[in-house]
Design an enzyme around this catalytic site. Structure first.
Site, PDB file in Angstrom:
ATOM      1  CG  HIS A  15      -1.688   1.227   1.246  1.00 59.28           C
ATOM      2  ND1 HIS A  15      -3.024   1.233   1.634  1.00 59.28           N
ATOM      3  CD2 HIS A  15      -1.639   2.687   1.116  1.00 59.28           C
ATOM      4  CE1 HIS A  15      -3.560   2.420   1.740  1.00 59.28           C
ATOM      5  NE2 HIS A  15      -2.711   3.177   1.359  1.00 59.28           N
ATOM      6  CG  HIS A  17      -0.787   7.166  -1.176  1.00 58.15           C
ATOM      7  ND1 HIS A  17      -1.871   7.104  -1.952  1.00 58.15           N
ATOM      8  CD2 HIS A  17      -0.934   6.402  -0.195  1.00 58.15           C
ATOM      9  CE1 HIS A  17      -2.969   6.725  -0.810  1.00 58.15           C
ATOM     10  NE2 HIS A  17      -2.324   6.244   0.052  1.00 58.15           N
ATOM     11  CE  LYS A 101      -8.137   1.947  -0.535  1.00 59.20           C
ATOM     12  NZ  LYS A 101      -6.756   2.291  -0.031  1.00 59.20           N
ATOM     13  CG  HIS A 138      -9.901   4.802   3.625  1.00 59.16           C
ATOM     14  ND1 HIS A 138      -8.597   5.654   3.913  1.00 59.16           N
ATOM     15  CD2 HIS A 138     -10.491   5.353   4.541  1.00 59.16           C
ATOM     16  CE1 HIS A 138      -8.726   6.546   4.896  1.00 59.16           C
ATOM     17  NE2 HIS A 138      -9.773   6.269   5.214  1.00 59.16           N
ATOM     18  CG  HIS A 176      -4.624   2.646   6.003  1.00 60.71           C
ATOM     19  ND1 HIS A 176      -6.026   2.523   6.120  1.00 60.71           N
ATOM     20  CD2 HIS A 176      -4.630   3.493   4.696  1.00 60.71           C
ATOM     21  CE1 HIS A 176      -6.912   3.280   5.500  1.00 60.71           C
ATOM     22  NE2 HIS A 176      -6.027   3.832   4.589  1.00 60.71           N
ATOM     23  CG  ASP A 249      -1.378   5.136   3.947  1.00 60.08           C
ATOM     24  OD1 ASP A 249      -1.421   5.432   2.786  1.00 60.08           O
ATOM     25  OD2 ASP A 249      -2.263   5.587   4.972  1.00 60.08           O
TER      26      ASP A 249
HETATM   27  N1  NCD Z   1      -3.440   7.800   4.778  1.00 60.13           N
HETATM   28  C1  NCD Z   1      -3.648   9.319   4.473  1.00 60.13           C
HETATM   29  O1  NCD Z   1      -3.664   9.997   5.387  1.00 60.13           O
HETATM   30  N2  NCD Z   1      -3.452   9.879   3.125  1.00 60.13           N
HETATM   31  C2  NCD Z   1      -3.472   9.098   1.824  1.00 60.13           C
HETATM   32  C3  NCD Z   1      -4.798   8.355   1.410  1.00 60.13           C
HETATM   33  C4  NCD Z   1      -5.345   6.998   2.255  1.00 60.13           C
HETATM   34  O2  NCD Z   1      -4.638   6.215   2.158  1.00 60.13           O
HETATM   35  O3  NCD Z   1      -6.279   7.141   2.979  1.00 60.13           O
HETATM   36  C5  NCD Z   1      -3.498  10.122   0.766  1.00 60.13           C
HETATM   37  O4  NCD Z   1      -3.337   9.642  -0.351  1.00 60.13           O
HETATM   38  O5  NCD Z   1      -2.538  11.174   1.088  1.00 60.13           O
HETATM   39 ZN    ZN Z   2      -3.274   5.216   1.825  1.00 53.90          ZN
HETATM   40 ZN    ZN Z   3      -6.748   5.204   3.209  1.00 49.55          ZN
END
Ligand code: NCD
Ligand code: ZN
Ligand code: ZN
Length: 346
Positions: A15, A17, A101, A138, A176, A249
């Site tokens: 997971h 970004h 997702k 999520h 998460h 995450d």
């Molecule tokens: N975890 C977070 O606080 N932020 C994530 C989005 C997510 O995973 O929920 C993001 O894309 O910034």
């Molecule tokens: Zn995330």
């Molecule tokens: Zn998330």
């Protein structure tokens, strides 16, 4: 005598970004440093909702890999109420989409295109169950009257339990997780229901964010909880159960977007992901459980081969930089300016 080196099979991040555009030149090399694969979140603006959009995003990530890197991005479709059964069939057939997702609309960063009512996507979920496509969730409700610290538990009780009852063979990853309630739900669920756990939810609780001053770089969603939930997460991650595996995450935002009157949610940990997890596992006297959590259980869940090569961590203090470049901006990493105990051998 404390252990001084630890060799484990190459880990994957289930997971993360990576963002898009200029940021890829920074986020992809950071992730490719030692992770073999990563499940890349599709919450772009606009989101990657079709296999074609996910494929184009994959090409942009591949183009940002350092020379010689074998890092493999595993793509994810962003589920909307417009997603069709045919989208799922084409996603399954394309080979590079590994999951879909579910963002409850309004739950988190770039979730505005998400799902307002999961019963509207039941036909798509049925197709995913039939073809073995995992649903990544999520897991938070979004109603303004629900307390932010209760949103994960309320989601499990009111949305997730009915959802898995309607789709008993659907493969699910609750992403998460942040509560003892989520640990208990996943532990008691069948083997095709699993969870990812971040390094920051293992290392921190809400006091780190709020006691003695408000620290926006600890603000992420789901929000850090009471230390008793942190203890339950540590117990789950270090238990050796294959239902819990690594998902950082890591969610970078520009410094100015975090240090603001209304700051974005997300913590950046890709600069030191396995190093941060190693600290948690060492403190729990469970370094022997790190390899399963980081390198075996996620691959097994996704039906992908475990890596045959290894990485070696060395117990050696280093200081985390105050910031890292992030496209045209800077990102403040977790533990900026502080000492970390583990390093990955180059
Ligand atoms: N975890 C977070 O606080 N932020 C994530 C989005 C997510 O995973 O929920 C993001 O894309 O910034
Ligand atoms: Zn995330
Ligand atoms: Zn998330």
């Amino acid at each position: 005598m404390p252990e001084t080196t630890l060799t484990i099979a190459r880990p994957d991040d289930w997971h993360v970004h990576l963002r898009d555009g200029a940021a890829l030149a920074d986020t992809v090399p950071a992730m490719a440093r030692y992770f073999g694969r990563a499940i890349v979140m599709p919450n772009l603006l606009p989101p990657a909702v079709t296999p074609e959009q996910a494929g184009a995003y994959r090409e942009r990530i591949l183009a940002a890999r350092p020379a010689g890197s074998a890092f493999e991005p595993l793509m994810v479709l962003y589920l909307t109420e417009g997603t069709t059964v045919d989208d799922i069939r084409r996603a399954k057939a394309c080979g590079y989409v590994h999951a879909v997702k579910l963002y409850p609309a309004g739950a988190t960063t770039n979730s505005q295109s998400g799902v307002t009512d999961v019963s509207n996507v039941d036909a798509v979920l049925a197709e995913m169950a039939a073809c073995g496509m995992p649903l990544l969730i999520h897991g938070e409700v979004t109603h303004s009257e629900i307390d932010i610290f209760a949103r994960e538990k309320v989601f499990i009780d009111t949305i997730l339990k009915p959802l898995v009852a309607r789709h008993p063979t659907l493969r699910v990853v609750l992403e998460h997780i942040t509560t003892a309630d989520a640990v208990e739900f996943v532990r008691e669920a069948p083997a095709h229901i699993a969870a990812t756990i971040t390094a920051h939810h293992l290392l921190f609780n809400r006091n780190h964010m709020l006691a003695g001053g408000i620290r926006p770089h600890y603000y992420c969603l789901p929000i850090l909880k009471h230390s008793r939930h942190q203890a339950a997460l540590i117990e789950a991650a270090t238990s050796g159960s294959a239902k819990f595996f690594l998902g950082t995450d890591s969610a970078p935002h520009a410094q100015g977007a975090k240090e603001a009157a209304c700051g974005c949610a997300g913590a950046y940990t890709a600069h030191a992901a396995i190093e941060l997890y190693a600290e948690v596992f060492e403190a729990a006297n469970a370094l022997d459980k790190l390899e399963g959590f980081a390198s075996h259980f996620g691959a097994d869940f996704y039906g992908l081969p475990r890596h045959r090569d290894t990485i070696t961590l060395v117990r050696k203090d280093w200081t985390v930089p105050a910031s890292y470049p992030f496209g045209e901006h800077q990102v403040i990493p977790v533990r900026a300016g502080e000492l970390l105990a583990w390093q990955v051998e180059a």
